[in-house]
Design a protein around this motif. Sequence first.
Motif, PDB file in Angstrom:
ATOM      1  N   ARG A   9       0.858  -1.183   0.000  1.00  0.00           N
ATOM      2  CA  ARG A   9       0.000   0.000   0.000  1.00  0.00           C
ATOM      3  C   ARG A   9       0.896   1.236   0.000  1.00  0.00           C
ATOM      4  O   ARG A   9       2.088   1.151   0.337  1.00  0.00           O
ATOM      5  N   PRO A  10       0.343   2.403  -0.343  1.00  0.00           N
ATOM      6  CA  PRO A  10       1.157   3.623  -0.414  1.00  0.00           C
ATOM      7  C   PRO A  10       1.964   3.914   0.851  1.00  0.00           C
ATOM      8  O   PRO A  10       3.144   4.262   0.762  1.00  0.00           O
ATOM      9  N   GLN A  11       1.361   3.772   2.021  1.00  0.00           N
ATOM     10  CA  GLN A  11       2.092   4.045   3.254  1.00  0.00           C
ATOM     11  C   GLN A  11       3.266   3.079   3.420  1.00  0.00           C
ATOM     12  O   GLN A  11       4.357   3.472   3.825  1.00  0.00           O
ATOM     13  N   GLU A  12       3.055   1.828   3.092  1.00  0.00           N
ATOM     14  CA  GLU A  12       4.132   0.840   3.200  1.00  0.00           C
ATOM     15  C   GLU A  12       5.261   1.149   2.222  1.00  0.00           C
ATOM     16  O   GLU A  12       6.439   1.040   2.576  1.00  0.00           O
ATOM     17  N   GLY A  47      -0.625   7.613  -7.626  1.00  0.00           N
ATOM     18  CA  GLY A  47      -1.892   8.340  -7.616  1.00  0.00           C
ATOM     19  C   GLY A  47      -2.645   8.276  -6.303  1.00  0.00           C
ATOM     20  O   GLY A  47      -3.588   9.036  -6.087  1.00  0.00           O
ATOM     21  N   GLU A  48      -2.221   7.401  -5.407  1.00  0.00           N
ATOM     22  CA  GLU A  48      -2.883   7.237  -4.113  1.00  0.00           C
ATOM     23  C   GLU A  48      -2.111   7.879  -2.967  1.00  0.00           C
ATOM     24  O   GLU A  48      -2.561   7.840  -1.822  1.00  0.00           O
ATOM     25  N   LEU A  49      -0.953   8.452  -3.257  1.00  0.00           N
ATOM     26  CA  LEU A  49      -0.087   8.988  -2.196  1.00  0.00           C
ATOM     27  C   LEU A  49      -0.691  10.215  -1.523  1.00  0.00           C
ATOM     28  O   LEU A  49      -1.262  11.084  -2.185  1.00  0.00           O
ATOM     29  N   ARG A  50      -0.524  10.266  -0.214  1.00  0.00           N
ATOM     30  CA  ARG A  50      -0.913  11.441   0.568  1.00  0.00           C
ATOM     31  C   ARG A  50       0.304  12.354   0.694  1.00  0.00           C
ATOM     32  O   ARG A  50       1.437  11.941   0.401  1.00  0.00           O
ATOM     33  N   PRO A  51       0.108  13.584   1.155  1.00  0.00           N
ATOM     34  CA  PRO A  51       1.230  14.536   1.231  1.00  0.00           C
ATOM     35  C   PRO A  51       2.457  14.006   1.975  1.00  0.00           C
ATOM     36  O   PRO A  51       3.586  14.159   1.496  1.00  0.00           O
ATOM     37  N   GLN A  52       2.266  13.393   3.129  1.00  0.00           N
ATOM     38  CA  GLN A  52       3.411  12.893   3.885  1.00  0.00           C
ATOM     39  C   GLN A  52       4.137  11.804   3.115  1.00  0.00           C
ATOM     40  O   GLN A  52       5.371  11.735   3.121  1.00  0.00           O
ATOM     41  N   GLU A  53       3.400  10.951   2.429  1.00  0.00           N
ATOM     42  CA  GLU A  53       4.020   9.878   1.666  1.00  0.00           C
ATOM     43  C   GLU A  53       4.811  10.425   0.480  1.00  0.00           C
ATOM     44  O   GLU A  53       5.918   9.952   0.204  1.00  0.00           O
ATOM     45  N   VAL A  71      18.746   6.173  -8.990  1.00  0.00           N
ATOM     46  CA  VAL A  71      17.319   6.227  -8.664  1.00  0.00           C
ATOM     47  C   VAL A  71      16.514   6.097  -9.953  1.00  0.00           C
ATOM     48  O   VAL A  71      16.963   6.492 -11.020  1.00  0.00           O
ATOM     49  N   ASP A  72      15.348   5.544  -9.814  1.00  0.00           N
ATOM     50  CA  ASP A  72      14.462   5.304 -10.945  1.00  0.00           C
ATOM     51  C   ASP A  72      13.820   6.622 -11.373  1.00  0.00           C
ATOM     52  O   ASP A  72      13.009   7.195 -10.636  1.00  0.00           O
ATOM     53  N   ALA A  73      14.183   7.090 -12.567  1.00  0.00           N
ATOM     54  CA  ALA A  73      13.655   8.361 -13.068  1.00  0.00           C
ATOM     55  C   ALA A  73      12.139   8.316 -13.218  1.00  0.00           C
ATOM     56  O   ALA A  73      11.459   9.321 -13.013  1.00  0.00           O
ATOM     57  N   THR A  74      11.601   7.141 -13.529  1.00  0.00           N
ATOM     58  CA  THR A  74      10.146   6.999 -13.658  1.00  0.00           C
ATOM     59  C   THR A  74       9.479   7.228 -12.306  1.00  0.00           C
ATOM     60  O   THR A  74       8.440   7.896 -12.235  1.00  0.00           O
ATOM     61  N   ALA A  75      10.065   6.719 -11.254  1.00  0.00           N
ATOM     62  CA  ALA A  75       9.516   6.924  -9.907  1.00  0.00           C
ATOM     63  C   ALA A  75       9.600   8.393  -9.522  1.00  0.00           C
ATOM     64  O   ALA A  75       8.649   8.949  -8.960  1.00  0.00           O
ATOM     65  N   VAL A  76      10.718   9.028  -9.839  1.00  0.00           N
ATOM     66  CA  VAL A  76      10.872  10.463  -9.535  1.00  0.00           C
ATOM     67  C   VAL A  76       9.790  11.254 -10.264  1.00  0.00           C
ATOM     68  O   VAL A  76       9.119  12.107  -9.659  1.00  0.00           O
ATOM     69  N   ARG A  77       9.580  10.965 -11.538  1.00  0.00           N
ATOM     70  CA  ARG A  77       8.556  11.693 -12.313  1.00  0.00           C
ATOM     71  C   ARG A  77       7.158  11.444 -11.752  1.00  0.00           C
ATOM     72  O   ARG A  77       6.355  12.370 -11.633  1.00  0.00           O
ATOM     73  N   ALA A  78       6.871  10.185 -11.410  1.00  0.00           N
ATOM     74  CA  ALA A  78       5.534   9.839 -10.914  1.00  0.00           C
ATOM     75  C   ALA A  78       5.227  10.548  -9.601  1.00  0.00           C
ATOM     76  O   ALA A  78       4.141  11.109  -9.425  1.00  0.00           O
ATOM     77  N   VAL A  79       6.178  10.546  -8.682  1.00  0.00           N
ATOM     78  CA  VAL A  79       5.941  11.177  -7.382  1.00  0.00           C
ATOM     79  C   VAL A  79       5.958  12.700  -7.528  1.00  0.00           C
ATOM     80  O   VAL A  79       5.160  13.393  -6.898  1.00  0.00           O
TER      81      VAL A  79
END
Length: 121
Positions: A9-12, A47-53, A71-79
């Motif tokens: 899950r997003p928090q995890e 898309g499910e992340l909250r501000p703290q996450e 670091v994964d550039a795709t992850a950086v772009r997504a977040v």
Amino acid sequence: TTRVAGELRPQEVSMIMWALAKLAESGMDVDATAVQAVSAETTRVAGELRPQEVSMIMWALAKLAESGMDVDATAVRAVSAETTRVAGEMEPQHVSNVLFALAKLAEKGVDVDVTAVRAVS
């Protein structure tokens, strides 16, 4: 970590990414495969992340890059894209973490989203 990828899950995801970054920051050898697996999860749950996450993951990605990990550039772009969505809900600490992360990532040669910088500035 790679065993449960796809089930997180997003928090995890944010907590595992933060923990991996803290381990790397303390000088421990962090498994690149685990970082890649959690980065893929980051993209999946973005898309499910909250501000703290969002804040924790951005900080973690920056710390991992600072520790010399790719670091994964795709992850950086997504977040980064989600930063714009949650910017209005961020507390000062979240904003600080995201700006720190974007600056560190840019310093390490990772493309950062100017829209994310504007959203939290």
